[in-house]
Design a protein around this motif. Sequence first.
Motif, PDB file in Angstrom:
ATOM      1  N   ALA A  54       0.757  -1.096   0.249  1.00 23.72           N
ATOM      2  CA  ALA A  54      -0.022  -0.158  -0.012  1.00 23.72           C
ATOM      3  C   ALA A  54       1.067   1.145   0.003  1.00 23.72           C
ATOM      4  CB  ALA A  54      -0.866   0.126   1.055  1.00 23.72           C
ATOM      5  N   TYR A  55       0.674   2.286  -1.058  1.00 22.92           N
ATOM      6  CA  TYR A  55       1.129   3.335  -0.949  1.00 22.92           C
ATOM      7  C   TYR A  55       0.504   4.559  -0.255  1.00 22.92           C
ATOM      8  CZ  TYR A  55       3.681   7.373  -3.220  1.00 22.92           C
ATOM      9  OH  TYR A  55       4.306   8.690  -3.642  1.00 22.92           O
ATOM     10  N   THR A  56       1.019   5.062   0.502  1.00 22.96           N
ATOM     11  CA  THR A  56       0.118   6.188   1.436  1.00 22.96           C
ATOM     12  C   THR A  56       0.095   7.345   0.824  1.00 22.96           C
ATOM     13  OG1 THR A  56       2.173   6.838   2.668  1.00 22.96           O
ATOM     14  CG2 THR A  56       0.734   4.638   3.700  1.00 22.96           C
ATOM     15  N   LYS A  57       0.848   7.631  -0.095  1.00 26.91           N
ATOM     16  CA  LYS A  57       0.702   9.279  -0.848  1.00 26.91           C
ATOM     17  C   LYS A  57       0.110   9.252  -1.966  1.00 26.91           C
ATOM     18  CE  LYS A  57       5.055  10.864   1.480  1.00 26.91           C
ATOM     19  NZ  LYS A  57       6.243  11.217   1.309  1.00 26.91           N
ATOM     20  N   GLY A  58      -0.929   8.204  -2.218  1.00 25.05           N
ATOM     21  CA  GLY A  58      -1.773   8.417  -3.486  1.00 25.05           C
ATOM     22  C   GLY A  58      -3.260   8.974  -3.117  1.00 25.05           C
ATOM     23  N   PHE A  59      -4.117   8.048  -3.963  1.00 25.28           N
ATOM     24  CA  PHE A  59      -5.407   8.831  -3.833  1.00 25.28           C
ATOM     25  C   PHE A  59      -6.258   8.178  -2.837  1.00 25.28           C
ATOM     26  CE2 PHE A  59      -4.395   9.281  -8.261  1.00 25.28           C
ATOM     27  CZ  PHE A  59      -4.798  10.694  -8.471  1.00 25.28           C
ATOM     28  N   THR A  80      -7.246   6.974   1.096  1.00 16.55           N
ATOM     29  CA  THR A  80      -6.904   7.549   2.687  1.00 16.55           C
ATOM     30  C   THR A  80      -5.918   6.413   3.289  1.00 16.55           C
ATOM     31  OG1 THR A  80      -8.725   6.784   3.633  1.00 16.55           O
ATOM     32  CG2 THR A  80      -8.873   8.859   2.795  1.00 16.55           C
ATOM     33  N   LEU A  81      -5.282   6.874   4.254  1.00 18.34           N
ATOM     34  CA  LEU A  81      -4.592   5.923   5.204  1.00 18.34           C
ATOM     35  C   LEU A  81      -5.439   4.832   5.987  1.00 18.34           C
ATOM     36  CD1 LEU A  81      -1.775   5.027   6.337  1.00 18.34           C
ATOM     37  CD2 LEU A  81      -1.932   6.833   8.079  1.00 18.34           C
ATOM     38  N   SER A  82      -6.318   5.462   6.480  1.00 20.78           N
ATOM     39  CA  SER A  82      -7.546   4.527   7.176  1.00 20.78           C
ATOM     40  C   SER A  82      -7.866   3.276   6.004  1.00 20.78           C
ATOM     41  CB  SER A  82      -8.735   5.264   7.659  1.00 20.78           C
ATOM     42  OG  SER A  82      -9.860   4.588   8.125  1.00 20.78           O
ATOM     43  N   GLU A  83      -8.323   3.774   4.848  1.00 25.33           N
ATOM     44  CA  GLU A  83      -8.820   2.927   3.695  1.00 25.33           C
ATOM     45  C   GLU A  83      -7.875   1.674   3.408  1.00 25.33           C
ATOM     46  OE1 GLU A  83     -10.058   2.970  -0.947  1.00 25.33           O
ATOM     47  OE2 GLU A  83      -9.520   4.752   0.128  1.00 25.33           O
ATOM     48  N   VAL A  84      -6.310   2.262   3.528  1.00 29.12           N
ATOM     49  CA  VAL A  84      -5.507   1.140   2.920  1.00 29.12           C
ATOM     50  C   VAL A  84      -5.127   0.268   4.219  1.00 29.12           C
ATOM     51  CG1 VAL A  84      -4.464   2.337   1.084  1.00 29.12           C
ATOM     52  CG2 VAL A  84      -3.497   2.637   3.248  1.00 29.12           C
ATOM     53  N   LEU A  85      -5.282   0.827   5.327  1.00 28.76           N
ATOM     54  CA  LEU A  85      -4.913   0.144   6.583  1.00 28.76           C
ATOM     55  C   LEU A  85      -6.098  -0.997   6.853  1.00 28.76           C
ATOM     56  CD1 LEU A  85      -3.386   2.802   9.260  1.00 28.76           C
ATOM     57  CD2 LEU A  85      -2.167   0.789   7.856  1.00 28.76           C
ATOM     58  N   THR A  86      -7.329  -0.500   6.707  1.00 28.15           N
ATOM     59  CA  THR A  86      -8.343  -1.783   6.666  1.00 28.15           C
ATOM     60  C   THR A  86      -8.281  -2.841   5.762  1.00 28.15           C
ATOM     61  OG1 THR A  86      -9.908   0.384   7.349  1.00 28.15           O
ATOM     62  CG2 THR A  86     -11.038  -1.578   6.585  1.00 28.15           C
ATOM     63  N   ALA A  87      -7.663  -2.404   4.556  1.00 30.74           N
ATOM     64  CA  ALA A  87      -7.561  -3.519   3.742  1.00 30.74           C
ATOM     65  C   ALA A  87      -6.303  -4.503   4.145  1.00 30.74           C
ATOM     66  CB  ALA A  87      -7.323  -3.110   2.352  1.00 30.74           C
ATOM     67  N   GLU A  88      -5.407  -4.207   5.215  1.00 31.38           N
ATOM     68  CA  GLU A  88      -4.576  -4.982   5.774  1.00 31.38           C
ATOM     69  C   GLU A  88      -3.508  -5.531   4.855  1.00 31.38           C
ATOM     70  OE1 GLU A  88      -6.255  -8.249   7.756  1.00 31.38           O
ATOM     71  OE2 GLU A  88      -7.165  -6.768   9.238  1.00 31.38           O
ATOM     72  N   PRO A  89      -2.919  -4.688   4.078  1.00 28.17           N
ATOM     73  CA  PRO A  89      -1.748  -4.837   3.211  1.00 28.17           C
ATOM     74  C   PRO A  89      -0.413  -5.623   4.043  1.00 28.17           C
ATOM     75  CG  PRO A  89      -1.543  -2.522   3.886  1.00 28.17           C
ATOM     76  CD  PRO A  89      -2.853  -2.754   4.445  1.00 28.17           C
ATOM     77  N   ASP A  90      -0.046  -6.215   3.012  1.00 26.67           N
ATOM     78  CA  ASP A  90       1.356  -7.059   3.577  1.00 26.67           C
ATOM     79  C   ASP A  90       2.467  -5.693   3.823  1.00 26.67           C
ATOM     80  OD1 ASP A  90       0.434  -9.646   3.107  1.00 26.67           O
ATOM     81  OD2 ASP A  90       0.637  -9.239   0.944  1.00 26.67           O
ATOM     82  N   TYR A  91       2.566  -4.998   3.145  1.00 29.77           N
ATOM     83  CA  TYR A  91       3.501  -3.705   3.389  1.00 29.77           C
ATOM     84  C   TYR A  91       2.808  -2.304   3.276  1.00 29.77           C
ATOM     85  CZ  TYR A  91       7.021  -7.347   2.800  1.00 29.77           C
ATOM     86  OH  TYR A  91       7.781  -8.699   2.828  1.00 29.77           O
ATOM     87  N   LEU A  92       3.296  -1.492   3.992  1.00 30.88           N
ATOM     88  CA  LEU A  92       2.833   0.046   3.898  1.00 30.88           C
ATOM     89  C   LEU A  92       4.032   0.751   3.512  1.00 30.88           C
ATOM     90  CD1 LEU A  92       0.084   1.408   4.581  1.00 30.88           C
ATOM     91  CD2 LEU A  92       1.168   2.030   6.686  1.00 30.88           C
ATOM     92  N   ILE A  93       4.013   1.633   2.444  1.00 27.80           N
ATOM     93  CA  ILE A  93       5.218   2.506   2.051  1.00 27.80           C
ATOM     94  C   ILE A  93       4.719   3.714   1.769  1.00 27.80           C
ATOM     95  CG2 ILE A  93       6.381   0.501   1.214  1.00 27.80           C
ATOM     96  CD1 ILE A  93       5.803   1.518  -1.712  1.00 27.80           C
ATOM     97  N   ALA A  94       5.808   5.073   2.196  1.00 26.84           N
ATOM     98  CA  ALA A  94       5.234   6.232   1.729  1.00 26.84           C
ATOM     99  C   ALA A  94       6.152   6.696   0.564  1.00 26.84           C
ATOM    100  CB  ALA A  94       5.508   7.174   3.001  1.00 26.84           C
ATOM    101  N   ASP A  95       7.293   5.883   0.125  1.00 32.11           N
ATOM    102  CA  ASP A  95       8.173   6.025  -0.709  1.00 32.11           C
ATOM    103  C   ASP A  95       8.206   5.168  -1.859  1.00 32.11           C
ATOM    104  OD1 ASP A  95      10.467   7.060  -2.372  1.00 32.11           O
ATOM    105  OD2 ASP A  95      11.343   7.823  -0.600  1.00 32.11           O
ATOM    106  N   LEU A  96       8.031   5.266  -3.033  1.00 35.77           N
ATOM    107  CA  LEU A  96       8.034   4.183  -3.969  1.00 35.77           C
ATOM    108  C   LEU A  96       9.355   3.422  -4.288  1.00 35.77           C
ATOM    109  CD1 LEU A  96       5.799   5.834  -6.721  1.00 35.77           C
ATOM    110  CD2 LEU A  96       4.839   4.076  -5.102  1.00 35.77           C
ATOM    111  N   ILE A  97      10.349   3.842  -3.731  1.00 37.24           N
ATOM    112  CA  ILE A  97      11.722   3.135  -3.788  1.00 37.24           C
ATOM    113  C   ILE A  97      11.835   2.088  -3.113  1.00 37.24           C
ATOM    114  CG2 ILE A  97      12.913   4.691  -2.032  1.00 37.24           C
ATOM    115  CD1 ILE A  97      14.573   3.721  -5.483  1.00 37.24           C
ATOM    116  N   ASP A  98      10.649   2.156  -1.948  1.00 35.80           N
ATOM    117  CA  ASP A  98      10.693   0.969  -0.897  1.00 35.80           C
ATOM    118  C   ASP A  98      10.170  -0.203  -1.569  1.00 35.80           C
ATOM    119  OD1 ASP A  98      11.817   2.631   0.929  1.00 35.80           O
ATOM    120  OD2 ASP A  98       9.901   3.152   1.831  1.00 35.80           O
ATOM    121  N   VAL A  99       9.562  -0.033  -2.829  1.00 36.72           N
ATOM    122  CA  VAL A  99       8.857  -1.298  -3.529  1.00 36.72           C
ATOM    123  C   VAL A  99      10.201  -2.011  -4.132  1.00 36.72           C
ATOM    124  CG1 VAL A  99       7.808  -2.034  -5.612  1.00 36.72           C
ATOM    125  CG2 VAL A  99       6.841  -0.050  -4.381  1.00 36.72           C
ATOM    126  N   LEU A 100      11.374  -1.674  -4.375  1.00 33.24           N
ATOM    127  CA  LEU A 100      12.485  -2.195  -4.740  1.00 33.24           C
ATOM    128  C   LEU A 100      13.067  -3.233  -3.475  1.00 33.24           C
ATOM    129  CD1 LEU A 100      14.135   0.254  -6.765  1.00 33.24           C
ATOM    130  CD2 LEU A 100      12.859  -1.489  -7.712  1.00 33.24           C
TER     131      LEU A 100
END
Length: 84
Positions: A50-55, A57-77
């Motif tokens: 889950a990328y937290t700087k997109g469209f 909300t943080l609450s919405e992505v946290l509710t979906a229980e992602p495996d990872y939570l990132i604020a910087d896309l470089i973290d995908v690598l």
Amino acid sequence: MVPCREAETKKEQLTLYLEGLGVKPSASSIVGDSGEDISAGKAVGCITIAYTKGFGTLSEVLTAEPDYLIADLIDVLKIVASEN
């Protein structure tokens, strides 16, 4: 190129893309910025990031229980490297 067919849900869309690419869901990741993206990825068996700087909300992505939570896309690598 991935075959283009109408998909009614994000889950269907993701499934079609993966099938078109010949990739197993368990060997793939989805980076999403909404709860819907993360839910679709979880439903088909992808690693979800889950990328937290997109469209969404943080609450919405946290509710979906992602495996990872990132604020910087470089973290995908870093995540992909750690999963392999």
